[in-house]
Design a protein around this motif. Structure first.
Motif, PDB file in Angstrom:
ATOM      1  N   MET A 159       0.837  -1.211   0.000  1.00 52.38           N
ATOM      2  CA  MET A 159       0.000   0.000   0.000  1.00 52.38           C
ATOM      3  C   MET A 159       0.869   1.259   0.000  1.00 52.38           C
ATOM      4  SD  MET A 159      -3.134  -0.889  -0.252  1.00 52.38           S
ATOM      5  CE  MET A 159      -2.615  -2.296  -1.225  1.00 52.38           C
ATOM      6  N   ASN A 160       1.958   1.214   0.758  1.00 51.48           N
ATOM      7  CA  ASN A 160       2.883   2.355   0.758  1.00 51.48           C
ATOM      8  C   ASN A 160       3.504   2.550  -0.624  1.00 51.48           C
ATOM      9  OD1 ASN A 160       2.402   2.903   3.438  1.00 51.48           O
ATOM     10  ND2 ASN A 160       4.222   1.833   4.184  1.00 51.48           N
ATOM     11  N   GLU A 182       0.853   3.988  -2.917  1.00 51.82           N
ATOM     12  CA  GLU A 182       0.650   5.406  -2.600  1.00 51.82           C
ATOM     13  C   GLU A 182       1.817   6.242  -3.106  1.00 51.82           C
ATOM     14  OE1 GLU A 182       0.422   7.945   1.455  1.00 51.82           O
ATOM     15  OE2 GLU A 182      -0.867   6.171   1.386  1.00 51.82           O
ATOM     16  N   SER A 183       3.025   5.714  -2.938  1.00 45.36           N
ATOM     17  CA  SER A 183       4.214   6.420  -3.406  1.00 45.36           C
ATOM     18  C   SER A 183       4.184   6.583  -4.926  1.00 45.36           C
ATOM     19  CB  SER A 183       5.456   5.654  -2.970  1.00 45.36           C
ATOM     20  OG  SER A 183       6.607   6.221  -3.521  1.00 45.36           O
ATOM     21  N   GLN A 186       1.520   6.588  -6.827  1.00 47.59           N
ATOM     22  CA  GLN A 186       0.459   7.525  -7.164  1.00 47.59           C
ATOM     23  C   GLN A 186       0.925   8.954  -6.918  1.00 47.59           C
ATOM     24  OE1 GLN A 186      -2.717   5.940  -4.753  1.00 47.59           O
ATOM     25  NE2 GLN A 186      -3.483   4.651  -6.410  1.00 47.59           N
TER      26      GLN A 186
END
Length: 191
Positions: free
Chosen positions: A85-86, A89-90, A92
């Motif tokens: 998920m990190n 997110e990174s 994105q």
């Protein structure tokens, strides 16, 4: 999860805590493929593989201080999930930054075009102002007021051949004065 699996993981973790490399290798072989497949549900496989390797390395490096509240299996899956998920997110955030950068570059290029056009307009005006008055007058009437040679001649009381000569001379002088801008303004200076 069956009881044997849970006990096996507890024994593996105990062995890893005392730096048993064989136990670690067994744990790695046991979980690596399934954790990669799990991570690949969220991110690209190469990124998932990298994350799983990081999780496994982190597990080894922190084996003596590691506190696992759940089962080892749940801990590993949760670690992979959070890191995936990190990463997502990174990526994105990076995509948003790339988009913003692209938009700013486009804006800057448009501004540059505006300033170049403004500079070019200024240079053309200056070059026209430098023309001898009779050349300038005929040239402006023809190019900017869309008057024919005959109309200019009638208005100025000269022959259309004189008008033609003045415009030709004006164009020659403008080509010399604006030589640095010729690729851009050549259509304007064509007869």
């Amino acid at each position: 999860m069956n009881k044997n699996h849970f006990l096996e993981d507890k024994q593996l973790l105990s062995a890893i805590r005392i730096a048993d490399k064989n136990a670690y290798a067994f744990l790695f072989k046991k979980y690596y493929p399934i954790l990669c497949a799990y991570g690949n549900k969220f991110i690209e496989l190469k990124d998932a593989e990298e994350i799983v390797q990081d999780v496994m390395l982190w597990l080894w490096e922190n084996r003596t201080t590691l506190q696992i509240e759940t089962s080892l299996s749940q801990y590993l899956f949760r670690s992979v999930y959070h890191r995936a998920m990190n990463r997502l997110e990174s990526k994105q955030a990076q995509n948003r930054a790339d988009t913003l950068f692209y938009e700013q570059m486009q804006e800057m290029l448009q501004d540059t075009d505006y300033y170049q056009i403004e500079e070019l307009t200024k240079r053309i005006k200056e070059a026209i102002d430098k023309l001898p008055e009779s050349y300038r007058e005929s040239f402006v009437m023809h190019r900017f007021q869309n008057m024919s040679y005959k109309e200019i001649g009638t208005q100025l009381g000269i022959s259309h051949k004189t008008v033609d000569y003045r415009i030709q001379q004006a164009l020659k002088l403008l080509r010399i004065e604006l030589k640095d801008y010729l690729p851009i303004i050549l259509p304007f200076l064509m007869y």
